[in-house]
Design an enzyme around this catalytic site. Structure first.
Site, mmCIF file in Angstrom:
data_model
loop_
_atom_site.group_PDB
_atom_site.id
_atom_site.type_symbol
_atom_site.label_atom_id
_atom_site.label_comp_id
_atom_site.label_asym_id
_atom_site.label_seq_id
_atom_site.Cartn_x
_atom_site.Cartn_y
_atom_site.Cartn_z
ATOM 1 N N ARG A 23 0.878 -1.182 0.000
ATOM 2 C CA ARG A 23 0.000 0.000 0.000
ATOM 3 C C ARG A 23 0.908 1.222 0.000
ATOM 4 O O ARG A 23 1.608 1.499 0.989
ATOM 5 C CB ARG A 23 -0.903 -0.008 1.243
ATOM 6 C CG ARG A 23 -1.540 1.331 1.499
ATOM 7 C CD ARG A 23 -2.621 1.294 2.551
ATOM 8 N NE ARG A 23 -3.807 0.647 2.025
ATOM 9 C CZ ARG A 23 -4.988 0.630 2.637
ATOM 10 N NH1 ARG A 23 -5.128 1.222 3.803
ATOM 11 N NH2 ARG A 23 -6.023 0.034 2.096
ATOM 12 N N HIS A 32 -7.485 1.221 -6.134
ATOM 13 C CA HIS A 32 -7.645 0.279 -5.016
ATOM 14 C C HIS A 32 -8.313 -0.980 -5.577
ATOM 15 O O HIS A 32 -9.472 -1.285 -5.260
ATOM 16 C CB HIS A 32 -8.491 0.932 -3.921
ATOM 17 C CG HIS A 32 -8.423 0.261 -2.581
ATOM 18 N ND1 HIS A 32 -7.621 -0.836 -2.320
ATOM 19 C CD2 HIS A 32 -9.077 0.534 -1.401
ATOM 20 C CE1 HIS A 32 -7.775 -1.192 -1.052
ATOM 21 N NE2 HIS A 32 -8.654 -0.389 -0.482
ATOM 22 N N GLN A 68 -10.093 -3.785 -3.401
ATOM 23 C CA GLN A 68 -11.351 -3.310 -2.832
ATOM 24 C C GLN A 68 -12.503 -3.507 -3.821
ATOM 25 O O GLN A 68 -13.557 -4.047 -3.470
ATOM 26 C CB GLN A 68 -11.229 -1.806 -2.488
ATOM 27 C CG GLN A 68 -12.494 -1.214 -1.926
ATOM 28 C CD GLN A 68 -12.805 -1.746 -0.542
ATOM 29 O OE1 GLN A 68 -11.980 -1.660 0.355
ATOM 30 N NE2 GLN A 68 -13.989 -2.306 -0.358
ATOM 31 N N ASP A 91 -17.371 6.867 -0.333
ATOM 32 C CA ASP A 91 -16.058 6.749 0.318
ATOM 33 C C ASP A 91 -15.772 8.097 0.981
ATOM 34 O O ASP A 91 -16.481 9.087 0.741
ATOM 35 C CB ASP A 91 -14.991 6.387 -0.744
ATOM 36 C CG ASP A 91 -13.598 6.172 -0.162
ATOM 37 O OD1 ASP A 91 -13.471 5.980 1.063
ATOM 38 O OD2 ASP A 91 -12.622 6.212 -0.945
ATOM 39 N N CYS A 99 -16.406 1.442 1.297
ATOM 40 C CA CYS A 99 -15.217 0.591 1.463
ATOM 41 C C CYS A 99 -14.701 0.600 2.894
ATOM 42 O O CYS A 99 -13.958 -0.297 3.281
ATOM 43 C CB CYS A 99 -14.123 1.043 0.491
ATOM 44 S SG CYS A 99 -13.644 2.765 0.703
ATOM 45 N N ARG A 119 -13.335 -8.782 1.398
ATOM 46 C CA ARG A 119 -11.938 -8.426 1.099
ATOM 47 C C ARG A 119 -11.043 -9.646 1.280
ATOM 48 O O ARG A 119 -10.196 -9.959 0.448
ATOM 49 C CB ARG A 119 -11.439 -7.305 2.035
ATOM 50 C CG ARG A 119 -12.013 -5.929 1.776
ATOM 51 C CD ARG A 119 -11.513 -5.322 0.478
ATOM 52 N NE ARG A 119 -10.060 -5.223 0.426
ATOM 53 C CZ ARG A 119 -9.338 -4.248 0.988
ATOM 54 N NH1 ARG A 119 -9.932 -3.268 1.622
ATOM 55 N NH2 ARG A 119 -8.009 -4.224 0.879
HETATM 56 N N1 CP Z 1 -11.075 -0.403 2.804
HETATM 57 C C1 CP Z 1 -9.784 -0.469 3.195
HETATM 58 O O1 CP Z 1 -8.857 -0.642 2.388
HETATM 59 O O2 CP Z 1 -9.609 -0.330 4.528
HETATM 60 P P1 CP Z 1 -8.210 -0.077 5.281
HETATM 61 O O3 CP Z 1 -7.709 1.274 4.816
HETATM 62 O O4 CP Z 1 -8.554 -0.092 6.730
HETATM 63 O O5 CP Z 1 -7.257 -1.160 4.887
HETATM 64 N N1 NVA Z 2 -10.045 6.699 -0.624
HETATM 65 C C1 NVA Z 2 -9.645 6.174 0.656
HETATM 66 C C2 NVA Z 2 -9.833 4.699 0.690
HETATM 67 C C3 NVA Z 2 -9.479 4.032 1.995
HETATM 68 C C4 NVA Z 2 -9.646 2.561 1.961
HETATM 69 C C5 NVA Z 2 -8.208 6.539 0.928
HETATM 70 O O1 NVA Z 2 -7.385 6.445 0.001
HETATM 71 O O2 NVA Z 2 -7.887 6.936 2.043
#
Ligand code: CP
Ligand code: NVA
Length: 305
Positions: free
Chosen positions: A103, A130, A133, A222, A262, A290
């Site tokens: 990530r 993502h 997701q 989101d 999400c 997930r």
């Molecule tokens: N939806 C998601 O990716 O959650 P986290 O940021 O908690 O991993």
């Molecule tokens: N758009 C959000 C998604 C988190 C899972 C972010 O990038 O923070």
């Protein structure tokens, strides 16, 4: 040739459906507590440059359920692209582990990681997309509607990484996808143009939430300020308030529409308590999936399915 999972755009419709089939099998086995050690003795490094709950927990738990082991590397550990170059880290981890999940902020960094790693790389979110997701989201939609074709999915909010992955999916599976964002916060134009040019789905970028939710099967949102945009949160809140998913907005939608997010949710901002805790919400099925979908992605990339 090793394969990565960096974007839904890199996968065909057949491969997406194959991942869903593997997901169903692994989810059934998990629920029945049937041992499925398809990755016995294999290890995965998980590099996090940003915080996480779901991604970390679901990947780590999933890898253990597959008979493997996952290492959590926090934002303080590697310093990817800062303490050490992306390509050196890619080469080093490839000598230790069988697969990498990362990530990161910069999407270019995940591309570089995959380029220099000799083992598969899974994208656990970048500023651009993502994909895990949205695979889990579509699998959840499939479970609730018993089909994957020709549903109307309305995403309301920031045209961010999550929105971009929905658009990439719409380039593969036929759907009516509406992205409803305030002016200046629309999704990536190159991604929208690419998906529209595939001619698979009807894709609209709109700005009126009431118009957008009409006849939607799924209403999705989101956060308004993503990780890394915390300083813009107050300013964004003013712009996005009329994009909140609340009971009033749902009155303009089909009462059978499902609501998705999400997570993590900023309750009272992009979604109200009454909606996220209400009967139309399927956010916790979505969160659960997930893990099942990611296990399927891992076994597919490792050739263990
Ligand atoms: N939806 C998601 O990716 O959650 P986290 O940021 O908690 O991993
Ligand atoms: N758009 C959000 C998604 C988190 C899972 C972010 O990038 O923070």
């Amino acid at each position: 040739m090793k394969r990565d999972f960096l974007s839904i755009a890199d996968y065909s419709r057949e491969e997406i459906e194959e991942i869903f089939q593997i997901t169903k099998d692994l989810k059934d086995k998990t629920k029945n507590r049937t041992k499925h050690h398809l990755c016995e003795g294999l290890t995965m490094s998980m590099i996090f440059a940003k915080p996480s709950a779901r991604t970390r927990i679901s990947f780590e738990t999933g890898m253990v359920q597959l008979g493997g082991y996952a290492l959590y590397l926090s934002p303080n550990d590697i310093g990817i692209g800062k303490r050490e170059s992306v390509k050196d880290i890619a080469r080093v981890i490839s000598r230790y582990n069988d697969i990498i999940m990362a990530r990161l902020f910069d999407h270019e960094h995940i591309l570089e990681l995959a380029k220099y790693a000799s083992v598969p790389v899974i994208n656990g979110l970048t500023d651009y997309n993502h994909p895990c997701q949205i695979m889990a989201d579509m699998y959840t939609v499939k479970e609730h509607f018993n089909r994957i074709e020709n549903l109307k999915i309305t995403y309301i909010g920031d045209g961010n990484n999550v929105a971009n992955s929905w658009i990439n999916l719409a380039a593969k599976l036929p759907m009516h996808l509406v992205i409803c964002s305030p002016s200046g916060y629309e999704p990536d134009k190159t991604t929208v143009d690419y998906a529209k040019n595939q001619g698979i789905s009807q894709i609209e970028v709109l700005s009126d939430p009431i118009e957008s939710v009409k006849d939607a099967d799924v209403i999705y949102t989101d956060v308004w300020a993503s990780m890394g945009q915390e300083e813009e949160a107050a300013e964004r809140k003013k712009v996005f308030m009329k994009y909140q998913i609340n009971d009033e907005l749902l009155k303009h939608a089909d009462p059978n529409a499902k609501v998705m997010h999400c997570l993590p949710a900023h309750r009272g901002d992009e979604i109200t308590d009454s909606v996220i805790d209400g009967p139309q919400s399927i956010v916790f099925d979505e969160a659960e999936n997930r893990m099942h979908v990611q296990k399927a992605i891992i076994v597919k990339l490792l050739g263990k399915s």
